[in-house]
Scaffold this motif. Sequence first.
Motif, PDB file in Angstrom:
ATOM      1  N   GLY A   1     -62.252 -12.781  92.702  1.00 58.84           N
ATOM      2  CA  GLY A   1     -61.567 -14.054  92.884  1.00 58.84           C
ATOM      3  C   GLY A   1     -61.848 -15.075  91.802  1.00 58.84           C
TER       4      GLY A   1
ATOM      5  N   ARG B   1     -50.498 -17.572  88.755  1.00 60.21           N
ATOM      6  CA  ARG B   1     -51.743 -16.850  89.054  1.00 60.21           C
ATOM      7  C   ARG B   1     -51.442 -15.491  89.677  1.00 60.21           C
ATOM      8  NH1 ARG B   1     -53.458 -21.948  91.066  1.00 60.21           N
ATOM      9  NH2 ARG B   1     -53.447 -21.155  93.216  1.00 60.21           N
ATOM     10  N   PHE B   2     -50.449 -15.467  90.554  1.00 59.14           N
ATOM     11  CA  PHE B   2     -50.138 -14.203  91.217  1.00 59.14           C
ATOM     12  C   PHE B   2     -49.588 -13.177  90.230  1.00 59.14           C
ATOM     13  CE2 PHE B   2     -47.155 -11.352  93.359  1.00 59.14           C
ATOM     14  CZ  PHE B   2     -47.996 -10.765  94.289  1.00 59.14           C
TER      15      PHE B   2
ATOM     16  N   ARG C   1     -56.921 -12.341 102.424  1.00 59.68           N
ATOM     17  CA  ARG C   1     -57.109 -13.669 101.847  1.00 59.68           C
ATOM     18  C   ARG C   1     -57.132 -14.795 102.875  1.00 59.68           C
ATOM     19  NH1 ARG C   1     -56.011 -13.798  96.302  1.00 59.68           N
ATOM     20  NH2 ARG C   1     -56.985 -11.945  95.407  1.00 59.68           N
TER      21      ARG C   1
ATOM     22  N   ALA D   1     -58.044 -19.145  86.239  1.00 63.69           N
ATOM     23  CA  ALA D   1     -56.650 -19.441  85.896  1.00 63.69           C
ATOM     24  C   ALA D   1     -56.217 -20.780  86.480  1.00 63.69           C
ATOM     25  CB  ALA D   1     -55.752 -18.316  86.409  1.00 63.69           C
ATOM     26  N   ALA D   2     -56.696 -21.092  87.693  1.00 64.92           N
ATOM     27  CA  ALA D   2     -56.370 -22.380  88.304  1.00 64.92           C
ATOM     28  C   ALA D   2     -56.985 -23.530  87.509  1.00 64.92           C
ATOM     29  CB  ALA D   2     -56.853 -22.412  89.750  1.00 64.92           C
TER      30      ALA D   2
ATOM     31  N   GLU E   1     -58.929 -15.659  89.320  1.00 64.86           N
ATOM     32  CA  GLU E   1     -57.873 -16.565  89.770  1.00 64.86           C
ATOM     33  C   GLU E   1     -58.350 -18.014  89.741  1.00 64.86           C
ATOM     34  OE1 GLU E   1     -55.388 -14.698  93.123  1.00 64.86           O
ATOM     35  OE2 GLU E   1     -57.323 -13.680  93.259  1.00 64.86           O
ATOM     36  N   GLU E   2     -59.611 -18.229  90.058  1.00 63.24           N
ATOM     37  CA  GLU E   2     -60.155 -19.586  89.985  1.00 63.24           C
ATOM     38  C   GLU E   2     -60.155 -20.094  88.549  1.00 63.24           C
ATOM     39  OE1 GLU E   2     -63.986 -19.412  91.722  1.00 63.24           O
ATOM     40  OE2 GLU E   2     -63.259 -18.953  93.750  1.00 63.24           O
TER      41      GLU E   2
ATOM     42  N   PRO F   1     -49.625 -21.457  91.456  1.00 68.18           N
ATOM     43  CA  PRO F   1     -49.819 -20.305  92.354  1.00 68.18           C
ATOM     44  C   PRO F   1     -49.013 -19.073  91.937  1.00 68.18           C
ATOM     45  CG  PRO F   1     -49.530 -22.325  93.607  1.00 68.18           C
ATOM     46  CD  PRO F   1     -49.238 -22.672  92.192  1.00 68.18           C
TER      47      PRO F   1
ATOM     48  N   LYS G   1     -49.532 -13.198  86.852  1.00 64.86           N
ATOM     49  CA  LYS G   1     -50.301 -12.964  85.634  1.00 64.86           C
ATOM     50  C   LYS G   1     -51.697 -12.378  85.904  1.00 64.86           C
ATOM     51  CE  LYS G   1     -47.243 -14.723  82.748  1.00 64.86           C
ATOM     52  NZ  LYS G   1     -46.590 -13.917  81.690  1.00 64.86           N
ATOM     53  N   ILE G   2     -52.263 -12.680  87.072  1.00 62.78           N
ATOM     54  CA  ILE G   2     -53.635 -12.249  87.357  1.00 62.78           C
ATOM     55  C   ILE G   2     -53.679 -11.246  88.519  1.00 62.78           C
ATOM     56  CG2 ILE G   2     -55.964 -13.000  87.948  1.00 62.78           C
ATOM     57  CD1 ILE G   2     -55.032 -13.984  85.239  1.00 62.78           C
ATOM     58  N   THR G   3     -53.212 -11.688  89.684  1.00 63.45           N
ATOM     59  CA  THR G   3     -53.367 -10.883  90.894  1.00 63.45           C
ATOM     60  C   THR G   3     -52.543  -9.602  90.847  1.00 63.45           C
ATOM     61  OG1 THR G   3     -53.698 -12.929  92.140  1.00 63.45           O
ATOM     62  CG2 THR G   3     -53.274 -10.925  93.406  1.00 63.45           C
TER      63      THR G   3
END
Length: 266
Positions: free
Chosen positions: A161, A177-178, A92, A167-168, A164-165, A174, A180-182
């Motif tokens: 990606g 996002r990590f 990243r 979700a943002a 995550e975008e 941050p 719940k998504i990543t």
Amino acid sequence: MYKTKLGKWFIPVVGGLAFVYLLVPIAYIFVISFNDGGKSNLQWKSFTWNNWANPCGAPGACESLGSSLSVGAIATLIATVLGTAVAIGLVRYRFRFRATADLLIILPLATPEVVLGASLLAQFLNLGWDLGYWTVIIAHVMFCMSFVIVTVRARVSGLDGRLEEAAADLYAGPMQRFWKITFPMLLPGIVAAALLSFAMSFDDFIITNFNSGTFSTFPKFVYVSAARGIPAQANVIGSAMFILALLIVIITQVFAYRRRKALAAQ
């Protein structure tokens, strides 16, 4: 026509022979675990269930197994956490000396275990540390981290990606996002890396032998016992670990199949 028939049968036959070659030693260990051979289990004498009924019958067998499980669990936990963080950072973020970092990660994979074990031994002796439980864990974390990084890094590289975008855009922070998504998308790769790390740690003998002192793990127990004939209990434990690993793989595949089927039905 002839070439087509040859190609149709050649790959299955060669593949089947390769599987037989790989599974023959495992089958031998499983069969010999039922041998009533006494202290020396090198020749078949008679069939018995006593070895499986009393897997701790050989002195030090279960103690060394517990040591290997403990070392493997702790080393896997540390290596997985650190390796996952490093893998995410390498994919990243852009930074100086990134190519050097990649080389340093690959080096433990390419370095012979004798060299790595001797180097770690020299380091521990120079620091004045007593060889034992914690030096083995540190050594295992050192070489397991590279396997975790390589495995998780491949998973991170394949992430989309845009999720995550999105979700943002929905005002997720941050950390949200990590987690719940990543993290859910990385979880299969992390689990695979952890299983590989544990297998490498549990199986290791050379590095452990250099840095363990009087501390004994299961591979060391088997090596020491080989001088007087490996007891049948060692074969029992080895067979049980293989069956357990096989069950884990089967259960994982069943859950993955059901999940794919459920997603397809939606």
